[in-house]
Design a protein around this motif. Structure first.
Motif, short mmCIF file in Angstrom:
data_model
loop_
_atom_site.label_atom_id
_atom_site.label_comp_id
_atom_site.label_asym_id
_atom_site.label_seq_id
_atom_site.Cartn_x
_atom_site.Cartn_y
_atom_site.Cartn_z
N ASN A 62 -1.16 -6.87 -7.54
CA ASN A 62 -1.39 -5.42 -7.66
C ASN A 62 -0.15 -4.56 -7.40
OD1 ASN A 62 -4.08 -6.09 -8.19
ND2 ASN A 62 -4.56 -6.09 -6.00
N TYR A 95 -2.39 -8.68 -11.94
CA TYR A 95 -2.59 -7.27 -12.29
C TYR A 95 -1.36 -6.37 -12.11
CZ TYR A 95 -7.29 -9.14 -11.82
OH TYR A 95 -8.40 -9.93 -11.91
N ILE A 138 -9.10 -10.11 -5.56
CA ILE A 138 -7.86 -9.44 -6.01
C ILE A 138 -8.21 -8.26 -6.90
CG2 ILE A 138 -5.64 -9.78 -7.15
CD1 ILE A 138 -6.02 -12.83 -6.68
N LYS A 139 -9.25 -8.43 -7.73
CA LYS A 139 -9.67 -7.34 -8.61
C LYS A 139 -10.14 -6.14 -7.79
CE LYS A 139 -9.77 -6.71 -12.41
NZ LYS A 139 -8.85 -5.79 -13.17
N ARG A 160 0.83 -1.21 0.00
CA ARG A 160 0.00 0.00 0.00
C ARG A 160 0.87 1.26 0.00
NH1 ARG A 160 -3.02 3.80 -0.61
NH2 ARG A 160 -2.41 3.01 -2.64
N GLU A 165 -6.35 -0.14 -4.72
CA GLU A 165 -4.97 0.35 -4.79
C GLU A 165 -4.87 1.50 -5.78
OE1 GLU A 165 -2.04 -0.22 -3.24
OE2 GLU A 165 -3.20 -1.36 -1.77
N ILE A 166 -5.48 1.33 -6.94
CA ILE A 166 -5.36 2.37 -7.97
C ILE A 166 -5.96 3.69 -7.49
CG2 ILE A 166 -6.19 3.05 -10.28
CD1 ILE A 166 -5.65 0.16 -11.15
N HIS A 201 2.06 6.75 -6.80
CA HIS A 201 0.96 7.59 -7.29
C HIS A 201 1.21 9.07 -6.99
CE1 HIS A 201 -1.98 3.93 -6.90
NE2 HIS A 201 -1.11 3.80 -7.86
N ASP A 234 -6.22 4.55 -4.34
CA ASP A 234 -5.67 4.83 -3.00
C ASP A 234 -6.70 4.69 -1.88
OD1 ASP A 234 -3.07 5.22 -3.97
OD2 ASP A 234 -3.53 7.29 -4.53
N TRP A 235 -7.55 3.69 -1.99
CA TRP A 235 -8.52 3.34 -0.95
C TRP A 235 -9.48 4.48 -0.60
CZ3 TRP A 235 -8.70 -1.51 1.85
CH2 TRP A 235 -7.80 -2.45 1.32
N ARG A 252 -10.51 7.59 -11.39
CA ARG A 252 -10.07 8.49 -10.30
C ARG A 252 -11.01 9.68 -10.14
NH1 ARG A 252 -4.42 6.45 -11.67
NH2 ARG A 252 -4.59 7.57 -13.64
N ALA A 293 -9.26 -5.43 -4.81
CA ALA A 293 -8.06 -4.85 -4.18
C ALA A 293 -7.30 -3.98 -5.19
CB ALA A 293 -7.16 -5.97 -3.66
N GLU A 294 -7.26 -4.41 -6.44
CA GLU A 294 -6.57 -3.60 -7.46
C GLU A 294 -7.25 -2.23 -7.61
OE1 GLU A 294 -7.14 -4.58 -11.56
OE2 GLU A 294 -5.41 -3.43 -12.22
N LEU A 295 -8.60 -2.26 -7.71
CA LEU A 295 -9.32 -0.99 -7.86
C LEU A 295 -9.07 -0.09 -6.65
CD1 LEU A 295 -12.66 -2.40 -9.32
CD2 LEU A 295 -10.86 -1.18 -10.57
N GLN A 336 1.19 3.93 -3.00
CA GLN A 336 0.87 5.34 -2.68
C GLN A 336 2.03 6.24 -3.13
OE1 GLN A 336 -2.18 6.29 -0.63
NE2 GLN A 336 -1.66 8.15 -1.77
N VAL A 345 0.32 -0.76 -9.69
CA VAL A 345 -0.91 -0.53 -10.47
C VAL A 345 -1.24 0.96 -10.46
CG1 VAL A 345 -1.93 -2.81 -10.12
CG2 VAL A 345 -2.38 -1.00 -8.45
#
Ligand SMILES: Cc1cc2nc3c(=O)[nH]c(=O)nc-3n(C[C@H](O)[C@H](O)[C@H](O)COP(=O)(O)O)c2cc1C
Lengths: 235, 454
Positions: free
Chosen positions: A47, A67, B221-222, A19, B228-229, A26, B231-232, B162, B224-226, A23, A50
């Motif tokens: 991930n 991914y 996992i998918k 994480r 991560e991209i 990004h 930033d939660w 985003r 989680a990827e969304l 971060q 990503v």
């Protein structure tokens, strides 16, 4: 081996949570552009790297899970090991380079940029491709380029069953054998323009020594573009 | 026999009246003739048109001696809802539990999307994109916009992801659980084609499975990827068509969903096969209780921050439906068809034009043909000019306000200071079917088929 451009930032995934790494990656482009980052001990984590969106160079020192480099924009990501499912899925731009093998659905729905896989790739490689370039040094599994809409897909080895099923306007170039073609996918003659696309991609992906004339091109027969009773068997 | 004699016989023998078959009714026969003439299945828009057990089959027990009501207008009855409390840094706050369901740009015109955005924003609620990506019309006019992430990934791009306030990962739709999208050539104009990266004018059939994951472990996992991209920050909804709601909701929750969107078979669609719309999936009435049970069993039902919210849809038309859905356990509802009607779809003032299309106001469902005289389900630049997005947005805002107030009327009558305090115990069923499906007693009895003994 490419040499790193600047002082690399080194993240060890055994120490720093993913994480925090993502971060950091990004962060504001002004602080990241031109930077090189190394990620150690990936150990197949999902991930990794990503959603990158700046001109950054990331090297993953080992195997990545699902991914890796998903939705990549602008960045260059190198995976020194193998990649799990969906590497560079929905990539928009930039370059993703897998030095080992890639699992299923590599470059799924990718819109732009270049995915290079040095080894083999699994099932459904370049599924629903939307404009990106994909070069696979080895062979690809079945159902690759399913419903591929746009982009170029180069396979130096063989392709499995059902290649290019229900394909739209994407172009496929295969040097080896194709086990079978999917519905509405047919052999094409390579035009001079397409030969140039292929030759450029071979150079960009480190296969400058490979002769573009040793490939067979495939694409859409465009018979399924409209609903028609005569196509009922294919639906 | 002479002719005269036959005539006499006809006169003397009493005739039965002409009798249509209940099995081979007029519509059925017309469909057989249509199929025989064309050789291709019928495609249409909208949801299931048959009569199904629905919210109309439930009634509220107002307050009386054993419970006391709240004063209308004077005593507060809250309607706000927070979605995505579990993991997201920025949960969604809405003033009303009535949200706008995902409807694609492509199936709907630009002005229709703009009107939805304007209406929803005025009403303090969210809109949702659809198959085909995010348009400026919609992002620009929606304060809260949910971005759909669909199997086709048409127009999917991380910048829009985003820009969204929440992400809805679409697995299925009530109108066609197990089916993909469909947009026929007439609506694949240059703009739509470009957004979807397709050749102009083709008959598009989008995939029914996501390209890069299969099964609940991959889904985790998918998601989680969304996260991560983005930033939660953003809540992640998972939308499913109602089929096996207990298991599907449980798996979505385990995979990490913040919100589950559950769509019943009455739910509208832009276009799919008639056979799919009418014969696959569950009516929403039958799906809510099992979904809530799954949330309860996993400890995420109305459990403070650690809650997964439930949005239900499929045939929601008025405040009573909203209140009933919430009483059965939903946190919010989504409307598609009703929102389009509020904008002006199927309006009687266009009857002459509907007649020209071989249909009548209220029955028009050939949305895939793109000839909508109301300018809503079309990409025809002339037709879409007919929809004034400001006026249509006003109508939608009014309509949502009415639904919200109606739900409050019912809730106050049941003595509730917030819509979310409505509960199954406030309801009874008018039919045995509805009683079994909604798991509330048949009116006047304590009987719930399948739960209690008669
Ligand atoms: C014109 C139209 C387009 C739709 N497009 C989508 C879509 O792109 N994605 C999706 O998940 N659902 C789509 N739906 C379904 C709605 O999101 C929603 O599930 C349904 O409309 C709810 O039921 P209701 O119409 O009875 O309110 C569409 C519905 C309509 C009427």
């Amino acid at each position: 081996m490419e040499t790193l451009k600047y002082n690399p930032d080194i993240f060890d995934l055994d120490v720093t949570p993913l994480r925090e790494v993502n971060q950091f990656l990004h962060g504001d482009a002004s602080g990241l552009n031109g930077k090189s980052v190394v990620i150690e001990n990936p150990n197949g984590a999902h991930n990794i790297a990503v959603g990158l969106k700046s001109d950054i160079d990331v090297t993953i020192k080992g195997h990545a899970g699902y991914y890796a480099a998903g939705m990549n924009q602008i960045a260059k990501v190198t995976i020194e090991g193998s990649a799990g499912s969906g590497v560079a899925e929905n990539m928009m731009s930039g370059v993703v380079h897998v030095k080992g093998f890639a699992s299923n659905a590599a470059a799924a729905t990718a819109n732009g940029g270049l995915l290079i896989i040095d080894g083999d790739a699994g099932l459904r490689t370049a599924i629903a491709l939307k404009g990106a370039d994909v070069v696979v040094g080895g062979s690809v599994g079945s159902f690759s380029a399913f419903m591929a809409q746009a982009g170029n897909f180069v396979i130096l080895g063989d392709a499995g069953e059902g290649l290019g099923d229900s394909i739209y306007e994407a172009k496929i170039f295969v040097r080896g054998t194709v086990k079978s073609l999917g519905a509405d996918c047919e052999e094409k003659t390579t035009s001079p323009e397409d030969r140039k696309i292929l030759a450029d991609l071979l150079v960009k992906s480190g296969h400058a020594d490979v002769n573009p004339d040793s490939f067979q091109q495939y694409g859409s027969a465009r018979t399924l573009y409209h609903f028609h009773v005569d196509n009922a068997g294919a639906y | 026999m002479s002719d005269d004699k036959t005539k006499d016989a006809v006169h003397k023998t009493p005739q039965t009246t002409p009798r249509y078959s209940a099995t081979f009714d007029e519509y059925t026969n017309s469909e057989i003739r249509r199929a025989a003439a064309t050789g291709i299945y019928d495609i249409r828009g909208a949801g299931s048109k048959r009569k199904l057990p629905h919210f109309d089959d439930l009634l509220f027990l107002g307050a009386s001696v054993s419970r006391y009501p709240l004063e209308g207008y004077r005593e507060k009855c809250g309607t706000d809802v927070v979605l995505g409390t579990r993991f997201a840094k920025k949960p969604i706050h809405l003033k009303t539990p009535v949200t706008i369901a995902g409807m694609s740009f492509g199936s709907l015109s630009g002005p229709a999307k703009e009107a939805l955005g304007r209406g929803a924003t005025a009403a303090g609620t969210s809109t949702t994109t659809g198959d085909g990506g995010m348009t400026q019309e919609e992002r620009g006019h929606s304060t809260t916009l949910v971005y759909q992430y669909l199997p086709s990934r048409y127009g999917m791009n991380p910048d829009d992801l985003r820009k969204a306030d929440a992400i809805e990962l679409v697995i299925g739709q009530g109108a066609k659980p197990g089916g993909g999208g469909m947009l026929l050539g007439q609506k694949i104009t240059a703009r739509v084609a470009k957004m979807r990266c397709l050749p102009e004018g083709i008959d598009q059939r989008s995939s029914c499975r996501h390209p890069d994951w299969t099964g609940p472990d991959d889904l985790e996992i998918k998601i989680a990827e969304l996260r991560e991209i983005t930033d939660w920050e953003k809540p992640i909804y998972v939308k499913i068509g109602a089929t096996r709601p207990y298991f599907d909701v449980a798996l979505a929750v385990k995979a990490g969903a913040d919100v589950v969107v559950l769509d019943g078979m009455q739910g509208g669609t832009a276009a799919t096969q008639e056979v799919f719309i009418e014969h696959v999936g569950l009516p929403i009435l039958a799906a809510i209780r099992p979904a809530v049970k799954a949330l309860q069993d996993l400890g995420v039902y109305r459990n403070g921050k650690n809650s997964v919210q439930l949005i239900v849809s499929g045939g929601i038309r008025n405040g009573a439906d909203v209140a009933k859905a919430i009483a059965l356990g939903a946190d919010a509802v989504a409307i598609g068809t009703a929102a389009l009607i509020a904008l002006g779809d199927n309006d009687p003032h266009l009857e002459a034009e509907y007649q020209k299309l071989g249909t009548t106001a209220g029955a028009y469902d050939d949305w895939h043909e793109g000839k909508d005289p109301a300018g809503i389900t079309t990409q025809d630049p002339e037709l879409m000019k007919r929809l004034d997005p400001i006026k249509a947005g006003h109508r939608l805002a009014n309509y949502i306000a009415v639904m919200t107030m109606e739900a409050q009327v019912v809730a106050r009558a049941c003595g509730k200071s917030h819509l979310h305090n409505l509960e199954p115990e406030d309801l009874v069923a008018l039919t045995i079917e509805a009683s079994a499906m909604a798991q509330v007693p048949l009116a006047g009895t304590s009987w719930i088929p399948g739960v209690t003994k008669f």
